[in-house]
Structures are given as structure tokens and as C-alpha cells.
Design a protein around this motif. Structure first.
Motif, PDB file in Angstrom:
ATOM      1  N   GLY A 136       8.950  60.006  13.984  1.00 47.32           N
ATOM      2  CA  GLY A 136      10.395  60.178  13.815  1.00 47.32           C
ATOM      3  C   GLY A 136      10.966  59.424  12.638  1.00 47.32           C
ATOM      4  O   GLY A 136      12.197  59.378  12.487  1.00 47.32           O
ATOM      5  N   ALA A 137      10.095  58.841  11.808  1.00 46.65           N
ATOM      6  CA  ALA A 137      10.539  58.076  10.636  1.00 46.65           C
ATOM      7  C   ALA A 137      11.599  57.059  11.036  1.00 46.65           C
ATOM      8  O   ALA A 137      12.644  56.901  10.388  1.00 46.65           O
ATOM      9  CB  ALA A 137      11.071  59.020   9.556  1.00 46.65           C
ATOM     10  N   THR A 138      11.339  56.365  12.130  1.00 44.74           N
ATOM     11  CA  THR A 138      12.288  55.415  12.701  1.00 44.74           C
ATOM     12  C   THR A 138      11.875  53.988  12.389  1.00 44.74           C
ATOM     13  O   THR A 138      10.703  53.622  12.556  1.00 44.74           O
ATOM     14  CB  THR A 138      12.366  55.600  14.236  1.00 44.74           C
ATOM     15  OG1 THR A 138      12.824  56.921  14.523  1.00 44.74           O
ATOM     16  CG2 THR A 138      13.302  54.590  14.866  1.00 44.74           C
ATOM     17  N   GLU A 139      12.840  53.199  11.943  1.00 49.15           N
ATOM     18  CA  GLU A 139      12.583  51.779  11.742  1.00 49.15           C
ATOM     19  C   GLU A 139      12.552  51.075  13.099  1.00 49.15           C
ATOM     20  O   GLU A 139      13.407  51.307  13.951  1.00 49.15           O
ATOM     21  CB  GLU A 139      13.676  51.154  10.864  1.00 49.15           C
ATOM     22  CG  GLU A 139      13.735  51.714   9.452  1.00 49.15           C
ATOM     23  CD  GLU A 139      12.503  51.368   8.626  1.00 49.15           C
ATOM     24  OE1 GLU A 139      11.869  50.326   8.949  1.00 49.15           O
ATOM     25  OE2 GLU A 139      12.175  52.109   7.696  1.00 49.15           O
ATOM     26  N   ARG A 140      11.580  50.233  13.291  1.00 45.60           N
ATOM     27  CA  ARG A 140      11.395  49.571  14.585  1.00 45.60           C
ATOM     28  C   ARG A 140      12.663  48.825  15.020  1.00 45.60           C
ATOM     29  O   ARG A 140      13.043  48.841  16.201  1.00 45.60           O
ATOM     30  CB  ARG A 140      10.208  48.610  14.476  1.00 45.60           C
ATOM     31  CG  ARG A 140       9.803  47.921  15.746  1.00 45.60           C
ATOM     32  CD  ARG A 140       9.102  48.847  16.715  1.00 45.60           C
ATOM     33  NE  ARG A 140       8.558  48.096  17.835  1.00 45.60           N
ATOM     34  CZ  ARG A 140       7.329  47.589  17.854  1.00 45.60           C
ATOM     35  NH1 ARG A 140       6.513  47.797  16.842  1.00 45.60           N
ATOM     36  NH2 ARG A 140       6.916  46.906  18.892  1.00 45.60           N
ATOM     37  N   GLU A 141      13.360  48.206  14.057  1.00 43.22           N
ATOM     38  CA  GLU A 141      14.538  47.415  14.412  1.00 43.22           C
ATOM     39  C   GLU A 141      15.727  48.282  14.848  1.00 43.22           C
ATOM     40  O   GLU A 141      16.706  47.779  15.396  1.00 43.22           O
ATOM     41  CB  GLU A 141      14.968  46.527  13.238  1.00 43.22           C
ATOM     42  CG  GLU A 141      15.254  47.267  11.943  1.00 43.22           C
ATOM     43  CD  GLU A 141      14.029  47.369  11.047  1.00 43.22           C
ATOM     44  OE1 GLU A 141      14.225  47.521   9.826  1.00 43.22           O
ATOM     45  OE2 GLU A 141      12.900  47.283  11.573  1.00 43.22           O
ATOM     46  N   HIS A 142      15.641  49.596  14.614  1.00 47.35           N
ATOM     47  CA  HIS A 142      16.709  50.497  15.040  1.00 47.35           C
ATOM     48  C   HIS A 142      16.535  50.977  16.479  1.00 47.35           C
ATOM     49  O   HIS A 142      17.419  51.650  17.014  1.00 47.35           O
ATOM     50  CB  HIS A 142      16.788  51.703  14.108  1.00 47.35           C
ATOM     51  CG  HIS A 142      17.248  51.358  12.730  1.00 47.35           C
ATOM     52  ND1 HIS A 142      17.062  52.192  11.638  1.00 47.35           N
ATOM     53  CD2 HIS A 142      17.881  50.260  12.248  1.00 47.35           C
ATOM     54  CE1 HIS A 142      17.566  51.622  10.554  1.00 47.35           C
ATOM     55  NE2 HIS A 142      18.061  50.448  10.901  1.00 47.35           N
ATOM     56  N   VAL A 143      15.392  50.656  17.092  1.00 42.90           N
ATOM     57  CA  VAL A 143      15.153  51.067  18.481  1.00 42.90           C
ATOM     58  C   VAL A 143      15.883  50.101  19.404  1.00 42.90           C
ATOM     59  O   VAL A 143      15.601  48.907  19.432  1.00 42.90           O
ATOM     60  CB  VAL A 143      13.649  51.086  18.809  1.00 42.90           C
ATOM     61  CG1 VAL A 143      13.437  51.456  20.275  1.00 42.90           C
ATOM     62  CG2 VAL A 143      12.918  52.067  17.898  1.00 42.90           C
ATOM     63  N   ILE A 144      16.852  50.618  20.172  1.00 46.72           N
ATOM     64  CA  ILE A 144      17.695  49.771  21.016  1.00 46.72           C
ATOM     65  C   ILE A 144      17.186  49.690  22.453  1.00 46.72           C
ATOM     66  O   ILE A 144      17.692  48.885  23.231  1.00 46.72           O
ATOM     67  CB  ILE A 144      19.147  50.279  21.019  1.00 46.72           C
ATOM     68  CG1 ILE A 144      19.204  51.725  21.492  1.00 46.72           C
ATOM     69  CG2 ILE A 144      19.756  50.126  19.629  1.00 46.72           C
ATOM     70  CD1 ILE A 144      20.604  52.293  21.584  1.00 46.72           C
ATOM     71  N   GLY A 145      16.204  50.499  22.794  1.00 41.98           N
ATOM     72  CA  GLY A 145      15.663  50.435  24.139  1.00 41.98           C
ATOM     73  C   GLY A 145      14.569  51.468  24.342  1.00 41.98           C
ATOM     74  O   GLY A 145      14.514  52.482  23.650  1.00 41.98           O
ATOM     75  N   VAL A 146      13.710  51.183  25.302  1.00 40.94           N
ATOM     76  CA  VAL A 146      12.616  52.085  25.666  1.00 40.94           C
ATOM     77  C   VAL A 146      12.684  52.322  27.172  1.00 40.94           C
ATOM     78  O   VAL A 146      12.748  51.366  27.959  1.00 40.94           O
ATOM     79  CB  VAL A 146      11.248  51.476  25.295  1.00 40.94           C
ATOM     80  CG1 VAL A 146      10.114  52.358  25.797  1.00 40.94           C
ATOM     81  CG2 VAL A 146      11.145  51.269  23.785  1.00 40.94           C
TER      82      VAL A 146
END
Length: 423
Positions: A136-146
Motif C-alpha cells: 500500500g506504499a504506506t509509511e509505518r509511522e502513518h499506521v494508527i492502529g492494527v
């Protein structure tokens, strides 16, 4: 577990507004008030809170002749990223979503169904999440929850897999293990609760307040909603329909009982039925469960008599078990989901509909609908993402007492402002 409230995500005011935006798309405050039935003042207050937390933003300003400009509001998809994870005995499926719950990236890791060490499973979960984040070309620091769905009995407020019979797990602290590996807030729940939530928000629940979502895979179970409320039970263990009795003194079930629904409708049960019909059938050579079910589907498409008889028997088992569920709860809608359902729905659904008349009381049969889920993508992952969205809003201070789950308070035990939703 903490006592559950009778309200669910749809009946709680803040989530009424969010749910309306998921359904309608960009909307004005006036449109949200009409759609939700909330007062304009209540909607205005809630919108102000969401705007302050950057959960919503103004998509457009409409200037009407002679009136005040109206702001058209929408969910801010870039407020953060959420990962929803479906963990089963044979795979881990992870999807990255934006805050509007649009899928951005996907990752999947196969699990050896004969390997049950918690470290092995947790490693598979982490690898699937990392793959989805990269896709998803997502920066790890942009993940707010799993949000992670675990099979079996789960205590969400403690983040513990209490009992997973297929793995012989007891009181495994999954959330702690994952947070140590990911350094991201993790929410753990049961797949039956996740599929009902996704169906309530994005499927049949848009028009039905009461339903069962029946999941068919390695194991089987039923997520249940009554009058718009997700049914959890006293210990979050409601929905274990797979461990109700289908045949007295029947097949051995992995839960330890005999004759359970799961022993006939789970993927291993389908294998047993086919072996009874034709012990030499080529599909039985497939070692992996999903490969076996796909081989059965391929053989059904050619009219192979043994899989055709398997589908017939399975439809009768399923109709009888669904009949008990409908007779008990008087449900108007049953949705079939899960990878076995996806593969075999073309043959199972019509046969089940024909067979239900023999198992459902006349007073519950009129208008009863049984059909495959229309929720896009992986319904478990999507439901876990929705739970995680609520958990994120709780951390922002935007959730009310109908929040997803309680957290321990160091001085007073359970934080009552974060009681779990459902009944």
C-alpha cells in the motif's frame, strides 16, 4: 469481561454520523441530521469534534442564493492508516485501509495448519502486515492502529486468545506479543464479531437490523446482530454455532464433543464426507484445506458425481443447522461468508434455499433470505479495521461509553468510559 452496553456502533451518536458518511458520501450537516434522525444541534456538535480531530474535513462549500453557505463534509482518508488482519488456521490476510476504510494494500502469508506455536503464528501475522504496508506504499509511522482477528474465544479488553481449539491455545496474550513486535496499538477480537460489523456497515445490515453472518472455513461460526446490536454474550463467546449439535453421537469434533455442526461443515468435515462417498477421489490428495476446497469447486463445475453428492449432503447439513438458528432467533437474513462459502456458494446457496422449507418453522420462513455476502474484499479484515477505527477515536477522546472495549485503569481497574459495544 466488563458488562456490555445494549448499544452498538450504529446506534451510538458519533458512529451514526460516521456511518451516514460511509453510506452517503460527502454530506452537509443538515443532510446528516435528516439521515440519522439526530437533532441539528447534536450533529453540529459532533461535526465540530470530528473536525477538531481532523477525522472529517470540508470537501466543498456550496453557496446557495439568499442563504448561508453550506459545507459538504467527508471523512478525511489521510488522517491515518489502519491495518485489518484476518488470522485463520491456514493463512494470515492483511489489508491496509485509509480512514475512510478504502483498501490500499494487501498481504497474505500461508500458515501450516499443523503448526500451532504462538511465536510461529505471530511471526506470520507480522510478515503479512509488513507485506500489506509495503504493497500500500504506506509509511509505518502513518499506521494508527492494527486490528487482528483471532479464531476461537478471544477477550478483546485483555488482548488475549483465551481458547483456540484448533491450535490448542490457552490464554495466549496475542495483543502484547504483537505490540512488542510492531510498536503500534493493536486491537484483538473474534472473526465472527468482525464479519457482523462489516456486514452491518457495508452489506446487508444497511437494510436489515437483525441477521446472522455464517462463516465457513476451517471452522464454522455465526456472527449475530439483533435489532442493530452486535451480540457478544457474557464473555464475548456468542456465535459458536459450529459447536451446536447436528447429529447425536456423530463425528468427533476438535472441540472434544461429537456431532457438532463444524464436524460436518468445516473444511475437514467436507473432506470426511467426500472420503465417505469416494475414498479415492483426486481432490482428497490435496493436503492444504483451501486447495482441497478449490479442487472440489473445480470438480463440481465439470459435473463430477462424487463432489456433486458432497455438495448435496453439505447443503442438507447446512440447511438443518441454519434452520435451528432461524427457529431460535427468528432472523430474517442469513449471509454466508468465508473462503469455503466463496468457493462453493454457486452450488450450496440454491440447494440450501430449497432445503430450508424442511427445517424452518412456517412463522419464521416467510421472507427469509439466505445468500452470499456482498461486502467487498475480506469481510473479517474490514470489520477489524472498523473496530480499530473506533479504538483510534477512543484514544483521540472522541468515543462515548459505547466504545469498543475497556482498558485497565491503573487505579480503578476497568475504565468505564471504554466499555465494549454489543450485548
Amino acid at each position: 469481561m466488563a458488562r456490555r452496553t445494549a448499544r452498538d456502533l450504529r446506534s451510538e451518536n458519533r458512529f451514526e454520523v460516521l456511518h451516514a458518511l460511509f453510506e452517503r458520501g460527502p454530506s452537509t450537516r443538515q443532510e446528516l441530521a435528516r439521515h440519522t434522525g439526530l437533532s441539528p444541534a447534536t450533529v453540529a456538535t459532533l461535526v465540530t469534534e470530528f473536525l477538531s480531530g481532523a477525522v472529517l474535513h470540508v470537501a466543498a462549500v456550496e453557496r446557495n442564493t439568499g442563504g448561508r453557505p453550506q459545507e459538504r463534509l467527508t471523512i478525511n482518508p489521510d488522517r491515518g492508516r489502519i491495518v485489518g488482519v484476518d488470522v485463520a488456521e491456514t493463512y494470515v490476510d492483511a489489508t491496509v485501509y485509509d480512514l475512510a476504510l478504502e483498501g490500499l494494500g494487501h498481504g497474505e502469508v500461508a500458515l501450516d495448519e499443523h503448526e500451532n506455536d504462538p511465536d510461529y503464528v505471530v511471526d506470520g501475522i507480522v510478515r503479512a502486515i509488513e507485506s500489506a504496508v509495503q504493497d500500500g506504499a504506506t509509511e509505518r509511522e502513518h499506521v494508527i492502529g492494527v486490528g487482528v482477528s483471532m479464531p476461537g474465544h478471544v477477550h478483546p479488553e485483555a488482548g488475549v486468545s483465551v481458547f483456540a481449539p484448533n491450535w490448542d491455545w490457552h490464554d495466549v496474550h496475542v495483543e502484547k506479543l504483537l505490540e512488542e513486535s510492531l510498536s503500534i496499538p493493536v486491537y484483538v477480537d473474534n472473526p465472527l464479531k468482525a464479519v457482523v460489523l462489516s456486514e452491518m456497515w457495508f452489506g446487508a445490515g444497511r437494510t436489515e437490523d437483525s441477521m446472522a453472518v455464517v462463516n465457513l472455513g476451517t471452522g464454522v461460526g455465526a456472527g449475530i446482530a439483533i435489532d442493530g446490536a452486535l451480540v457478544r454474550g457474557t464473555t464475548n463467546n456468542a456465535g459458536e454455532w459450529g459447536h451446536t449439535l447436528l447429529r447425536f453421537d456423530g463425528r468427533q469434533c476438535r472441540c472434544g464433543r461429537r456431532g457438532c455442526v463444524e464436524a460436518y461443515l468445516g473444511a475437514p468435515g467436507l473432506r470426511t464426507t467426500l472420503a465417505e462417498i469416494d475414498p479415492e477421489h483426486p481432490a482428497l490428495r490435496q493436503r492444504r484445506q483451501r486447495d482441497f476446497v478449490e479442487a472440489v469447486a473445480d470438480a463440481l463445475a465439470t459435473g463430477d458425481p462424487a463432489p456433486t453428492e458432497l455438495a448435496h449432503r453439505t447443503a442438507r447439513y447446512l440447511a438443518a443447522a441454519l434452520g435451528d438458528l432461524v427457529n431460535l432467533l427468528n432472523l430474517p437474513h442469513i449471509t454466508l461468508t468465508g473462503w469455503t462459502s466463496d468457493a462453493l456458494a454457486e452450488w450450496l446457496v440454491p440447494a440450501v434455499q430449497d432445503e430450508l422449507v424442511h427445517h424452518v418453522m412456517p412463522g419464521s420462513l416467510a421472507g427469509l433470505i439466505v445468500g452470499p455476502s456482498q461486502v467487498p474484499g475480506n469481510a473479517v479484515s474490514l470489520g477489524m479495521a472498523a473496530f480499530t477505527l473506533q479504538d483510534f477515536l477512543t484514544r483521540l477522546g472522541l468515543a462515548s461509553p459505547a466504545g469498543t472495549r475497556p482498558r485497565p485503569d491503573p487505579e480503578h481497574g476497568i475504565d468505564q468510559s471504554r466499555r465494549g459495544q454489543g450485548v
